[in-house]
Design a protein around this motif. Structure first.
Motif, PDB file in Angstrom:
ATOM      1  N   VAL A  16       4.867  55.583   2.099  1.00 36.76           N
ATOM      2  CA  VAL A  16       4.776  54.133   1.889  1.00 36.76           C
ATOM      3  C   VAL A  16       3.481  53.768   1.160  1.00 36.76           C
ATOM      4  O   VAL A  16       3.464  52.885   0.310  1.00 36.76           O
ATOM      5  CB  VAL A  16       4.866  53.421   3.257  1.00 36.76           C
ATOM      6  CG1 VAL A  16       4.517  51.967   3.133  1.00 36.76           C
ATOM      7  CG2 VAL A  16       6.261  53.595   3.844  1.00 36.76           C
ATOM      8  N   GLY A  37       7.813  44.970   0.682  1.00 34.34           N
ATOM      9  CA  GLY A  37       8.067  46.407   0.765  1.00 34.34           C
ATOM     10  C   GLY A  37       7.080  47.258  -0.004  1.00 34.34           C
ATOM     11  O   GLY A  37       7.195  48.478  -0.037  1.00 34.34           O
ATOM     12  N   GLY A  39       3.981  47.811   0.733  1.00 35.00           N
ATOM     13  CA  GLY A  39       3.025  48.507   1.597  1.00 35.00           C
ATOM     14  C   GLY A  39       1.818  47.676   2.004  1.00 35.00           C
ATOM     15  O   GLY A  39       0.871  48.199   2.593  1.00 35.00           O
ATOM     16  N   LYS A  40       1.852  46.380   1.746  1.00 32.11           N
ATOM     17  CA  LYS A  40       0.693  45.523   2.031  1.00 32.11           C
ATOM     18  C   LYS A  40       0.378  45.501   3.539  1.00 32.11           C
ATOM     19  O   LYS A  40      -0.768  45.667   3.938  1.00 32.11           O
ATOM     20  CB  LYS A  40       0.943  44.088   1.522  1.00 32.11           C
ATOM     21  CG  LYS A  40       1.312  44.017   0.044  1.00 32.11           C
ATOM     22  CD  LYS A  40       1.570  42.589  -0.426  1.00 32.11           C
ATOM     23  CE  LYS A  40       2.694  41.850   0.261  1.00 32.11           C
ATOM     24  NZ  LYS A  40       4.045  42.442   0.016  1.00 32.11           N
ATOM     25  N   SER A  41       1.407  45.274   4.344  1.00 30.92           N
ATOM     26  CA  SER A  41       1.177  45.220   5.790  1.00 30.92           C
ATOM     27  C   SER A  41       0.720  46.575   6.320  1.00 30.92           C
ATOM     28  O   SER A  41      -0.182  46.647   7.166  1.00 30.92           O
ATOM     29  CB  SER A  41       2.447  44.803   6.537  1.00 30.92           C
ATOM     30  OG  SER A  41       2.807  43.495   6.184  1.00 30.92           O
ATOM     31  N   THR A  42       1.331  47.626   5.827  1.00 28.84           N
ATOM     32  CA  THR A  42       0.956  48.968   6.281  1.00 28.84           C
ATOM     33  C   THR A  42      -0.512  49.244   5.956  1.00 28.84           C
ATOM     34  O   THR A  42      -1.248  49.788   6.791  1.00 28.84           O
ATOM     35  CB  THR A  42       1.870  50.029   5.630  1.00 28.84           C
ATOM     36  OG1 THR A  42       3.235  49.688   5.920  1.00 28.84           O
ATOM     37  CG2 THR A  42       1.569  51.417   6.141  1.00 28.84           C
TER      38      THR A  42
HETATM   39  P1  ADP Z   1       4.988  44.748   2.707  1.00 28.33           P
HETATM   40  O1  ADP Z   1       4.076  44.238   3.768  1.00 28.33           O
HETATM   41  O2  ADP Z   1       4.332  44.861   1.367  1.00 28.33           O
HETATM   42  O3  ADP Z   1       6.265  43.969   2.621  1.00 28.33           O
HETATM   43  P2  ADP Z   1       5.291  47.018   4.468  1.00 28.33           P
HETATM   44  O4  ADP Z   1       3.974  47.674   4.566  1.00 28.33           O
HETATM   45  O5  ADP Z   1       5.721  46.165   5.590  1.00 28.33           O
HETATM   46  O6  ADP Z   1       5.405  46.246   3.079  1.00 28.33           O
HETATM   47  O7  ADP Z   1       6.410  48.125   4.289  1.00 28.33           O
HETATM   48  C1  ADP Z   1       6.381  49.085   3.269  1.00 28.33           C
HETATM   49  C2  ADP Z   1       7.529  50.058   3.495  1.00 28.33           C
HETATM   50  O8  ADP Z   1       7.281  50.799   4.676  1.00 28.33           O
HETATM   51  C3  ADP Z   1       8.870  49.395   3.670  1.00 28.33           C
HETATM   52  O9  ADP Z   1       9.819  50.151   2.994  1.00 28.33           O
HETATM   53  C4  ADP Z   1       9.088  49.457   5.151  1.00 28.33           C
HETATM   54  O10 ADP Z   1      10.458  49.530   5.456  1.00 28.33           O
HETATM   55  C5  ADP Z   1       8.386  50.748   5.540  1.00 28.33           C
HETATM   56  N1  ADP Z   1       7.876  50.704   6.925  1.00 28.33           N
HETATM   57  C6  ADP Z   1       6.933  49.873   7.402  1.00 28.33           C
HETATM   58  N2  ADP Z   1       6.683  50.133   8.699  1.00 28.33           N
HETATM   59  C7  ADP Z   1       7.499  51.144   9.056  1.00 28.33           C
HETATM   60  C8  ADP Z   1       7.719  51.876  10.264  1.00 28.33           C
HETATM   61  N3  ADP Z   1       7.025  51.599  11.374  1.00 28.33           N
HETATM   62  N4  ADP Z   1       8.633  52.861  10.244  1.00 28.33           N
HETATM   63  C9  ADP Z   1       9.316  53.157   9.125  1.00 28.33           C
HETATM   64  N5  ADP Z   1       9.156  52.516   7.945  1.00 28.33           N
HETATM   65  C10 ADP Z   1       8.259  51.530   7.907  1.00 28.33           C
END
Ligand code: ADP
Ligand code: MG
Length: 240
Positions: A16, A37, A39-42
């Protein structure tokens, strides 16, 4: 204050974050924009150990979070985070929500925690709401309580993950103005936002993320005025 070096994060086989490097100086406000999607939150979650890093380094004020000896609670009290959904405890009053962390994590006495919480509530414009329950508040008020709750831990850094995305449009302004006040006071902040006007006005720097990498990073005027990257241009043409 924040140094991220070649950060990778995978969930099972899915990568991600694919090599993020990022530096944030003390008192700087960095806004992160980009499609859903990307990866900002991650990325934000890796900055306060809500996610374990797969590889690379994350240093907060010089301390490497990938070191197994780091104290997670201590890191989380130094790096506050505010989410899209406010995550207040519904069975606790506003004041109890705000004082919980200082009491439980920092061992501060109830009276002292309350004395510190009341000015924070006033600061977010909710000085009269100490004894009500979250359910009686609007979304914008709940989010301002969540900000006060984070500030009660006396963080060095504040992370905001789309703090206004769940709010009705007329409630967005009050929340953004609290975040602007923090910027003016010199809080170091990383703000993931869809509010392009806010990013342009308050960000010292704007980062455009796409597909787990930093596609473009520049001053707000440059990113919004004449972006270099075709993906940035395409994204902005959809959201502006
Ligand atoms: P954004 O905040 O930019 O929308 P996220 O960081 O939420 O993006 O997610 C990036 C990708 O990581 C997405 O495809 C999401 O489905 C995946 N993802 C996020 N958290 C998890 C998790 N705990 N398990 C599996 N996939 C995850
Ligand atoms: Mg997100």
């Amino acid at each position: 204050m924040i140094n991220v070096k070649d950060l990778h994060k995978s969930f099972d086989a899915t990568e991600v974050l694919r090599g993020i490097s990022l530096n944030v100086k003390e008192k700087e406000v960095v806004c992160i924009i980009g499609p859903s999607g990307s990866g900002k939150s991650t990325l934000l979650r890796c900055l306060n150990l809500l996610e374990e890093v797969t590889s690379g380094d994350v240093l907060i004020a010089g301390e490497n979070l990938t070191d197994s000896r780091v104290n997670i609670n201590e890191v989380r009290s130094r790096v506050g985070m505010v989410f899209q959904h406010f995550n207040l405890f519904p069975h606790m009053t506003v004041l109890e929500n705000i004082t919980l962390g200082p009491k439980k994590i920092k061992g501060i006495k109830k009276r002292e925690a309350e004395d510190a919480a009341l000015p924070l509530l006033a600061k977010v414009g909710l000085g009269d709401k100490a004894n009500v329950y979250p359910d009686s508040l609007s979304g914008g008020q709940k989010q301002r309580v969540a900000i006060a709750r984070s500030l009660a831990m006396n963080p060095q850094i504040m992370l905001f993950d789309e703090p206004t995305s769940a709010l009705d449009p007329e409630l967005v302004g009050d929340v953004l103005s609290v975040i602007k006040d923090l910027a003016r006071e010199g809080m170091t902040m990383v703000v993931v936002t869809h509010e392009m006007g806010f990013a342009r006005e308050v960000g010292d720097r704007v980062i455009f993320m796409d597909e787990g990498i930093v596609m473009e990073e520049n001053t707000p005027d440059k990113i919004f005025g004449e972006p270099d990257n075709s993906r940035t241009k395409e994204f902005l043409s959809k959201v502006l």
